[in-house]
Design a protein around this motif. Structure first.
Motif, short mmCIF file in Angstrom:
data_model
loop_
_atom_site.label_atom_id
_atom_site.label_comp_id
_atom_site.label_asym_id
_atom_site.label_seq_id
_atom_site.Cartn_x
_atom_site.Cartn_y
_atom_site.Cartn_z
N THR A 150 -17.00 6.51 46.83
CA THR A 150 -16.30 5.70 45.84
C THR A 150 -14.85 5.48 46.25
N GLU A 152 -17.08 6.80 38.03
CA GLU A 152 -17.03 6.49 39.45
C GLU A 152 -18.14 5.49 39.77
N TYR A 188 -20.57 3.73 42.62
CA TYR A 188 -21.14 3.90 43.95
C TYR A 188 -22.19 2.83 44.21
#
Length: 642
Positions: free
Chosen positions: A108, A118, A120
């Protein structure tokens, strides 16, 4: 066009700080928004919304969302999305895995202090050759002649084990710009994976002191062989294997490896430009298209633009002059935005939303708040459309509905998020639901399997493996314990050609297959024990095609014999519905659920060998194969009262 990949692993390191203060939208994300009195922002039902630590989008190299991939503590839904807690390596890499695919590494951009979740993105590559080894057995892995190794069961720490290999397109790997250790000024030319797992999915290592000889077709013909390295997620570096490879011929290398790894790389000083491609076409990224490792694997416009951003940042860092106003850097960012915007306009789904969020991350890190806000606004519009579509979903889409509701909540669409949660609470939450995948790996024979039809024919072209893939859902009414199952079957039987090469004129037989039916089944489930009936096909099956060519020499010229080419078409439903020569399958869905390794009634996985029970029929080009399965429980209701 492919999804925008996450190749900004170096941005935070390169820039030193993240310029997010001008992004008003992120204050909304960080605070959670929402109008309900519940701190989670959810409705008053039994399911409440929370902001997950991480959102992980997982796709395969053909850009299709990949369900049932493991990402942290969650696995992906039908949109390829996992949400929840993740644990990264010491250097910040997240490993993502899926049955039948090489593990991928993703990183990330943002420090979690700056955003609520986060973000991803992982692109996984399907294994192209696999063997299951038991005690005393030997196996061979061959990927289109580009990767070849023989392996003995005695060389493994644990048995039985699945050992698999894949070519991997360098353009789409996460650590594309990670450095070598020891440091060397070399460029990645090709990538591949060789991995082994036991039947519970845990990694299996080589015995101490064992090295494997791997033949690689790099097609380079260089006097000095490439450097071989493997990616270590803990250090975040490619670790060089000293003197691993020697040149066997102008095309072939012999390399010695002392480990399995999800990512090996070949490095030379030959320049490589991962910001352009021979042709920006998706099919060039498909496994099996290259005639040598790393040849013309290309990428989409979005991936190329993302690579350009990362490469330019790395160049500026190497030059000691990081300038966020750099014209080339901002031109690359504009290319990313244009590619993502075009992609999202034609993909009003999780893939389009993820592409926009990747641009938002890059733009905000580079200080372009207008672009970041525009990308987030468009992502929020797509999330709202996805939620609207799920307001009439059935309980099979429970997990997907919860993920979409959470994402709308995060993006400020609180009204539609609460409507979707109400629908989940009222109509979906009472179903007990299992989902899963079944994969048949058919090892295409080097010689025609029939000793009667074609005793002298050998495989001259085509894939070394065929795949029959299943996506399964089992829903159970907790009041009656009655279950309904659906199984979407997909045949991946690319053309395979056998020919008698001792003849002056062509005598050949080719096989291929495509399509796949929807299978259904029913039974009961009490929360511990399954009792499922046989599957039946709802509609037409897949189609097998066999083409026979016969030529004879007339006046010193080869001419096609009258009646040829002869094309035969015959149905194929599934090896879960029948075997090669019998209306009964070699293993049933019930036997998979019964004999697989059961983890606390939350996960079931297993593997069994299979055979062609009558190869002399000449209907399929394999003698043996393996079937693997993995089931997850996505909503646990049964047994009632426990």
């Amino acid at each position: 066009m492919n999804v925008i990949t996450e190749y900004f692993m170096n941005i935070s390191k390169t820039i030193g700080i993240l310029l997010l203060t001008s992004l008003g939208i992120f204050s909304i994300l960080a605070s959670g928004g929402g109008s309900s009195s519940d701190e989670s922002g959810g409705s008053s039902g039994t399911v409440n919304l929370t902001i997950p630590q991480a959102i992980v989008m997982v796709v395969d190299s053909a850009e299709k969302p990949l369900p049932f991939a493991q990402a942290g503590e969650d696995f992906t839904d039908s949109n390829g999305v996992a949400q929840g807690d993740v644990t990264t390596s010491a250097s910040g890499w997240l490993r993502v895995s899926a049955e039948g695919y090489a593990d991928a590494f993703t990183h990330t951009v943002f420090d979690p202090d700056f955003v609520a979740s986060e973000q991803y993105l992982a692109i996984l590559t399907r294994f192209q050759s696999m063997v299951v080894l038991h005690n005393g057995e030997q196996g061979t892995l061959d990927v289109n002649g580009n990767i070849h190794l023989d392996i003995d069961a005695n060389e493994l720490m644990q048995l039985p084990a699945q050992v698999a290999a894949a070519e991997i397109n360098p353009y789409i790997i996460g650590p594309l710009y990670a450095g070598l250790s020891p440091a060397q000024d070399l460029n990645l030319q090709a990538a591949f994976a060789i991995q082994a797992n036991d039947l519970s999915g845990q990694a299996v290592a080589l015995q101490n002191g064992i090295t494997l000889g791997v033949s690689l077709n790099d097609g380079k013909g260089m006097d000095v062989p490439p450097v071989l390295a493997w990616f270590d997620e803990n250090s975040g570096k490619w670790l060089v294997i000293p003197n691993a490879c020697s040149r066997m011929s102008s095309d072939m290398l012999n390399c010695q490896v002392d480990r399995f790894a999800a990512l090996f790389g070949l490095f030379t000083n030959e320049p490589v430009d991962y910001t352009t491609a021979p042709a920006a076409r998706l099919e060039l990224a498909m496994p099996g298209s290259a005639q040598r490792l790393g040849e013309e694997q290309g990428a989409s416009a979005g991936v190329l633009a993302a690579n350009h951003v990362s490469e330019r940042l790395q160049d500026m860092q190497d030059e000691g002059n990081v300038d966020l106003g750099d014209a080339e850097l901002n031109d690359a960012l504009d290319d990313m935005w244009n590619a993502a915007n075009d992609y999202a306009n034609s993909n009003r789904n999780e893939k389009g939303k993820t592409a926009l969020m990747q641009v938002a991350e890059a733009a905000s890190a580079l200080g372009n708040s207008d672009m970041a806000n525009n990308a987030i606004d468009e992502a929020a519009d797509i999330s709202r459309e996805m939620a609207q579509d799920l307001l009439n979903a059935n309980c099979e889409r429970y997990k997907e509905a919860m993920h979409v509701a959470q994402q709308n909540f995060m993006l400020g669409n609180n009204d539609i998020a609460e409507q979707l949660v109400d629908h989940v609470n009222k109509d979906l939450a009472d179903c007990d639901v299992w989902v899963g995948s079944i994969d048949y790996w058919l090892h295409v024979s080097g010689s025609h399997p029939s000793s009667i039809i074609a005793p002298d024919m050998s495989r001259v072209s085509g894939a070394s493996s065929w795949f029959e893939r299943h996506k399964v859902t089992i829903t159970t009414n907790p009041k009656t314990l009655s279950s309904h199952g659906e199984d979407e079957v997909s045949l991946e039987f690319p053309m395979v050609k056998y020919e008698n090469t001792d003849q002056d004129c062509e005598q050949s037989i080719s096989f291929s297959g495509s399509g796949g039916p929807l299978l259904t089944f029913s039974g009961t489930y009490d929360g511990h024990t399954f009792a499922m009936g046989d599957v039946s096909a709802a509609g037409a099956g897949g189609i097998m095609t066999q083409t026979q060519v016969m030529e004879s020499k007339i006046d010193q010229e080869c001419e096609v014999v009258t009646g040829f080419p002869l094309t035969l078409n015959y149905p194929h439903f599934s090896f879960l519905a029948h075997s090669v020569a019998s209306p009964s399958p070699q293993i049933t869905i019930q036997e998979m659920l019964e004999t697989g390794i059961n983890h606390n009634d939350e996960q079931i996985r297993g593997s069994e060998p299979m055979i062609n029970d009558n190869p002399d029929l000449g209907t399929y080009p394999f003698l043996k194969g393996d079937v693997t399965w993995k089931f997850f429980r996505v909503n646990k209701i049964l047994p009632l009262g426990e």
